[in-house]
Design a protein around this motif. Sequence first.
Motif, PDB file in Angstrom:
ATOM      1  N   LYS A   1       4.907   2.378  -0.682  1.00  0.00           N
ATOM      2  CA  LYS A   1       5.232   3.235  -1.612  1.00  0.00           C
ATOM      3  C   LYS A   1       4.515   4.517  -1.230  1.00  0.00           C
ATOM      4  O   LYS A   1       3.764   4.600  -0.141  1.00  0.00           O
ATOM      5  CB  LYS A   1       4.418   3.079  -3.177  1.00  0.00           C
ATOM      6  CG  LYS A   1       4.737   1.950  -3.870  1.00  0.00           C
ATOM      7  CD  LYS A   1       4.006   1.559  -4.747  1.00  0.00           C
ATOM      8  CE  LYS A   1       2.563   1.519  -4.567  1.00  0.00           C
ATOM      9  NZ  LYS A   1       2.367  -0.211  -4.322  1.00  0.00           N
ATOM     10  N   ARG A   2       5.013   5.863  -1.569  1.00  0.00           N
ATOM     11  CA  ARG A   2       4.235   7.293  -1.190  1.00  0.00           C
ATOM     12  C   ARG A   2       3.188   7.307  -2.064  1.00  0.00           C
ATOM     13  O   ARG A   2       3.035   6.659  -3.153  1.00  0.00           O
ATOM     14  CB  ARG A   2       5.425   8.175  -1.474  1.00  0.00           C
ATOM     15  CG  ARG A   2       6.672   8.325  -0.683  1.00  0.00           C
ATOM     16  CD  ARG A   2       7.215   9.913  -1.097  1.00  0.00           C
ATOM     17  NE  ARG A   2       8.521   9.999  -0.178  1.00  0.00           N
ATOM     18  CZ  ARG A   2       9.790   9.668  -0.746  1.00  0.00           C
ATOM     19  NH1 ARG A   2       9.804   9.087  -1.657  1.00  0.00           N
ATOM     20  NH2 ARG A   2      10.724   9.667   0.159  1.00  0.00           N
ATOM     21  N   GLN A   3       2.112   8.091  -1.704  1.00  0.00           N
ATOM     22  CA  GLN A   3       0.944   8.274  -2.244  1.00  0.00           C
ATOM     23  C   GLN A   3       1.193   9.074  -3.474  1.00  0.00           C
ATOM     24  O   GLN A   3       2.016  10.126  -3.431  1.00  0.00           O
ATOM     25  CB  GLN A   3      -0.070   9.099  -1.353  1.00  0.00           C
ATOM     26  CG  GLN A   3      -0.591   8.229  -0.121  1.00  0.00           C
ATOM     27  CD  GLN A   3      -1.454   9.110   0.481  1.00  0.00           C
ATOM     28  OE1 GLN A   3      -1.708  10.439   0.433  1.00  0.00           O
ATOM     29  NE2 GLN A   3      -2.219   8.540   1.599  1.00  0.00           N
ATOM     30  N   SER A   4       0.728   8.501  -4.433  1.00  0.00           N
ATOM     31  CA  SER A   4       1.101   9.074  -5.896  1.00  0.00           C
ATOM     32  C   SER A   4       0.393  10.523  -6.321  1.00  0.00           C
ATOM     33  O   SER A   4       1.178  11.107  -6.950  1.00  0.00           O
ATOM     34  CB  SER A   4       0.246   8.059  -6.879  1.00  0.00           C
ATOM     35  OG  SER A   4      -1.106   7.930  -6.842  1.00  0.00           O
ATOM     36  N   ASP A   5      -0.670  10.873  -5.401  1.00  0.00           N
ATOM     37  CA  ASP A   5      -0.750  12.371  -5.629  1.00  0.00           C
ATOM     38  C   ASP A   5      -0.312  13.300  -4.589  1.00  0.00           C
ATOM     39  O   ASP A   5      -0.651  14.266  -4.493  1.00  0.00           O
ATOM     40  CB  ASP A   5      -2.369  12.159  -5.296  1.00  0.00           C
ATOM     41  CG  ASP A   5      -2.763  11.909  -3.862  1.00  0.00           C
ATOM     42  OD1 ASP A   5      -3.881  12.119  -3.300  1.00  0.00           O
ATOM     43  OD2 ASP A   5      -1.978  11.278  -3.240  1.00  0.00           O
ATOM     44  N   TYR A   6       0.613  12.726  -4.283  1.00  0.00           N
ATOM     45  CA  TYR A   6       1.599  13.736  -3.137  1.00  0.00           C
ATOM     46  C   TYR A   6       2.300  14.536  -3.809  1.00  0.00           C
ATOM     47  O   TYR A   6       2.955  14.182  -4.977  1.00  0.00           O
ATOM     48  CB  TYR A   6       2.340  12.799  -2.021  1.00  0.00           C
ATOM     49  CG  TYR A   6       2.873  14.061  -0.970  1.00  0.00           C
ATOM     50  CD1 TYR A   6       4.117  14.038  -0.879  1.00  0.00           C
ATOM     51  CD2 TYR A   6       2.055  14.327  -0.089  1.00  0.00           C
ATOM     52  CE1 TYR A   6       4.699  14.963  -0.016  1.00  0.00           C
ATOM     53  CE2 TYR A   6       2.749  15.438   0.781  1.00  0.00           C
ATOM     54  CZ  TYR A   6       3.940  15.571   1.172  1.00  0.00           C
ATOM     55  OH  TYR A   6       4.338  16.448   1.688  1.00  0.00           O
ATOM     56  N   ARG A   7       2.492  15.858  -3.607  1.00  0.00           N
ATOM     57  CA  ARG A   7       3.246  16.922  -4.265  1.00  0.00           C
ATOM     58  C   ARG A   7       4.748  16.707  -4.284  1.00  0.00           C
ATOM     59  O   ARG A   7       5.558  17.266  -5.213  1.00  0.00           O
ATOM     60  CB  ARG A   7       2.872  18.551  -3.874  1.00  0.00           C
ATOM     61  CG  ARG A   7       1.492  18.568  -4.182  1.00  0.00           C
ATOM     62  CD  ARG A   7       1.073  20.017  -3.720  1.00  0.00           C
ATOM     63  NE  ARG A   7       1.033  19.983  -2.200  1.00  0.00           N
ATOM     64  CZ  ARG A   7       1.100  20.887  -1.282  1.00  0.00           C
ATOM     65  NH1 ARG A   7       0.844  22.165  -1.852  1.00  0.00           N
ATOM     66  NH2 ARG A   7       0.937  20.703  -0.106  1.00  0.00           N
TER      67      ARG A   7
ATOM     68  N   GLU B   1       0.926  -1.283  -0.123  1.00  0.00           N
ATOM     69  CA  GLU B   1      -0.117   0.023   0.117  1.00  0.00           C
ATOM     70  C   GLU B   1       0.903   1.102  -0.104  1.00  0.00           C
ATOM     71  O   GLU B   1       2.039   1.108   0.447  1.00  0.00           O
ATOM     72  CB  GLU B   1      -0.868   0.103   0.877  1.00  0.00           C
ATOM     73  CG  GLU B   1      -1.978  -1.061   1.174  1.00  0.00           C
ATOM     74  CD  GLU B   1      -2.945  -0.852   2.222  1.00  0.00           C
ATOM     75  OE1 GLU B   1      -4.047  -1.242   2.009  1.00  0.00           O
ATOM     76  OE2 GLU B   1      -2.645  -0.239   3.384  1.00  0.00           O
ATOM     77  N   SER B   2       0.167   2.491  -0.198  1.00  0.00           N
ATOM     78  CA  SER B   2       0.780   3.665  -0.107  1.00  0.00           C
ATOM     79  C   SER B   2       0.623   4.391   1.150  1.00  0.00           C
ATOM     80  O   SER B   2      -0.391   4.353   1.517  1.00  0.00           O
ATOM     81  CB  SER B   2       0.390   4.708  -1.249  1.00  0.00           C
ATOM     82  OG  SER B   2       0.718   4.020  -2.442  1.00  0.00           O
ATOM     83  N   PHE B   3       1.598   5.000   1.672  1.00  0.00           N
ATOM     84  CA  PHE B   3       1.379   5.938   3.001  1.00  0.00           C
ATOM     85  C   PHE B   3       1.617   7.472   2.510  1.00  0.00           C
ATOM     86  O   PHE B   3       2.221   7.900   1.581  1.00  0.00           O
ATOM     87  CB  PHE B   3       2.394   5.640   3.902  1.00  0.00           C
ATOM     88  CG  PHE B   3       4.067   5.588   3.421  1.00  0.00           C
ATOM     89  CD1 PHE B   3       4.572   6.625   3.853  1.00  0.00           C
ATOM     90  CD2 PHE B   3       4.591   4.505   2.772  1.00  0.00           C
ATOM     91  CE1 PHE B   3       6.014   6.971   3.355  1.00  0.00           C
ATOM     92  CE2 PHE B   3       6.027   4.804   2.446  1.00  0.00           C
ATOM     93  CZ  PHE B   3       6.604   5.939   2.627  1.00  0.00           C
ATOM     94  N   PHE B   4       0.994   8.134   3.312  1.00  0.00           N
ATOM     95  CA  PHE B   4       1.147   9.702   3.302  1.00  0.00           C
ATOM     96  C   PHE B   4       2.459  10.115   3.524  1.00  0.00           C
ATOM     97  O   PHE B   4       3.013  10.022   4.716  1.00  0.00           O
ATOM     98  CB  PHE B   4       0.105  10.304   4.339  1.00  0.00           C
ATOM     99  CG  PHE B   4       0.094  11.562   4.374  1.00  0.00           C
ATOM    100  CD1 PHE B   4      -0.448  12.465   3.309  1.00  0.00           C
ATOM    101  CD2 PHE B   4       0.526  12.380   5.537  1.00  0.00           C
ATOM    102  CE1 PHE B   4      -0.537  13.797   3.355  1.00  0.00           C
ATOM    103  CE2 PHE B   4       0.787  13.810   5.439  1.00  0.00           C
ATOM    104  CZ  PHE B   4       0.125  14.580   4.534  1.00  0.00           C
ATOM    105  N   SER B   5       3.152  10.874   2.605  1.00  0.00           N
ATOM    106  CA  SER B   5       4.353  11.559   3.131  1.00  0.00           C
ATOM    107  C   SER B   5       4.252  12.561   4.088  1.00  0.00           C
ATOM    108  O   SER B   5       3.400  13.414   3.545  1.00  0.00           O
ATOM    109  CB  SER B   5       5.145  11.822   1.670  1.00  0.00           C
ATOM    110  OG  SER B   5       6.311  12.351   1.996  1.00  0.00           O
TER     111      SER B   5
END
Length: 504
Positions: free
Chosen positions: A108-114, A82-86
């Motif tokens: 993974k990092r969240q893909s929508d994170y800037r 899963e992805s986690f919030f950076s």
Amino acid sequence: MKSDHIQGLIKIDEHSSFINYKCEKDDFSKVIFYLSSEYSYIWLLGVHYYELENLQYKLKYFFFDFEEKERFSVSFEIQRGESFFSIVNQWKNAQFYEDRIINKTDLKRQSDYRFSSVQKDETLYLPEIKLSLESNLRQNNNKIGLRLENDTIAKAYLPQGRFDIGIENLLGQLELPLKYHALESYFPRKSLFWSHLLTFAREEAESLEVPDRAKAIRMVLLEMGRILNHLFDLHYLGQDFENHTLYVFSQLWIKKIQSLLISYSGNEFGMNIIRRGGVCLDINQSWSSRTIDELSALEKNLTSLIRDFLLNIRFNESALQVKLVHKDQVMNWSLTGPIARASGVNLDLRKRDPFYFYSDVEFEIPMGVDGTLFDLISVKIEEIVQSVGIIIQVLDNLPTGNFYSNEDPFQFFHQAEEKAEESYRNSVKNYLGKLNYSNVCFIEGPGGVLGIDINEGEGNSQLRLLGSQFSDALFLEKSLIGKNVDQVFPLWTALNLDLKEIER
């Protein structure tokens, strides 16, 4: 506790000096936004992952609120893949820890994170030039890759080792006595601080009361370790910047301080002394008197050093021009120690969260103004003066009594006629035996805050190292962007990067 009012946080347990919270993975971003918006002085001191059953991980974030003097962690469970919030937007040093988690797991990092992390494209790191940062004193030959655009640094890269094959994995496989030896051998200059952390964590978990005399002796040793580390730093700075006064002075007093440690502990860094229940050796009157005399002479010599240092106009002009760090960088990167105080940020755990007798002795926290190299050197010199004062105050008022706990097996050797063999065997068994416990401890080290997160259980032992210094290499890479090449060397020297700490 102010942290108790954060929505989504659930308190798991509370030790005497640390609080563990947990939350749901989906609530973690809300917790982070609240922390970063409502609290001004929260530092991120580490992020670690732990493997759980049912194909899960636990991510644990370690924070220190210097304003409220709260130390706490926030953890959540996450499924593999899963992805986690950076949190890099809030704490820039988080990139180091998040990259480590991504490299060692399938998270993974969240893909929508800037935030866009550096890609693992080796062609990106083909530098146009390489600087060799070599020092005969350090016995290292470290190279940093630079890519230049219009005579300024566009990218910097410090080659790092695989930190997942390192000291933490080794420590998890060792019994307690061997953990001490591994940590002290791996970080010899800071061995007193790491052995104290390992000892203090277990003593807190056992609710083991340490005698006052042992606490006082530990304070003396820790401050001597601080003095020795600062003298080494000044020695390197004096050599690197060709300041003869600084170089010769520090070289002389390194030998004198090491001579004191050798006469007490048998080695130059005070290894094998701080252990569970107290210390392994007592301080006698002869050593105490000699130490006070030597340190009093050091304090007088420091006065003349400061005078000569301030009168060295050529050195001052060059040192004042080297801007190491700004206040906003200290907070954004969670920097601690002398480099943070050199910029005017007043952070020192000995004052903010005192232990033993630090609240009873008189000492000041030296501060800089602009975060220049001159500020950093001045702070370290004045911190030596303050540490000398602490040691003399403690030795002048050294408590009487034992230097070890009644439950410590070492007492058998000192009072053999009073101890039955069976009692000794039970004491050793308890000392070496497995104790199921979990604890987190921090201490103000010579270069900044150091900490450990230790979890001991039947057939399972995990120990994680914490501290702001571990992300200093990333800070160096990022802070060099936009600077001239001649500013690389001063910043490297000031940070005094230890590749063992970088690689873990």
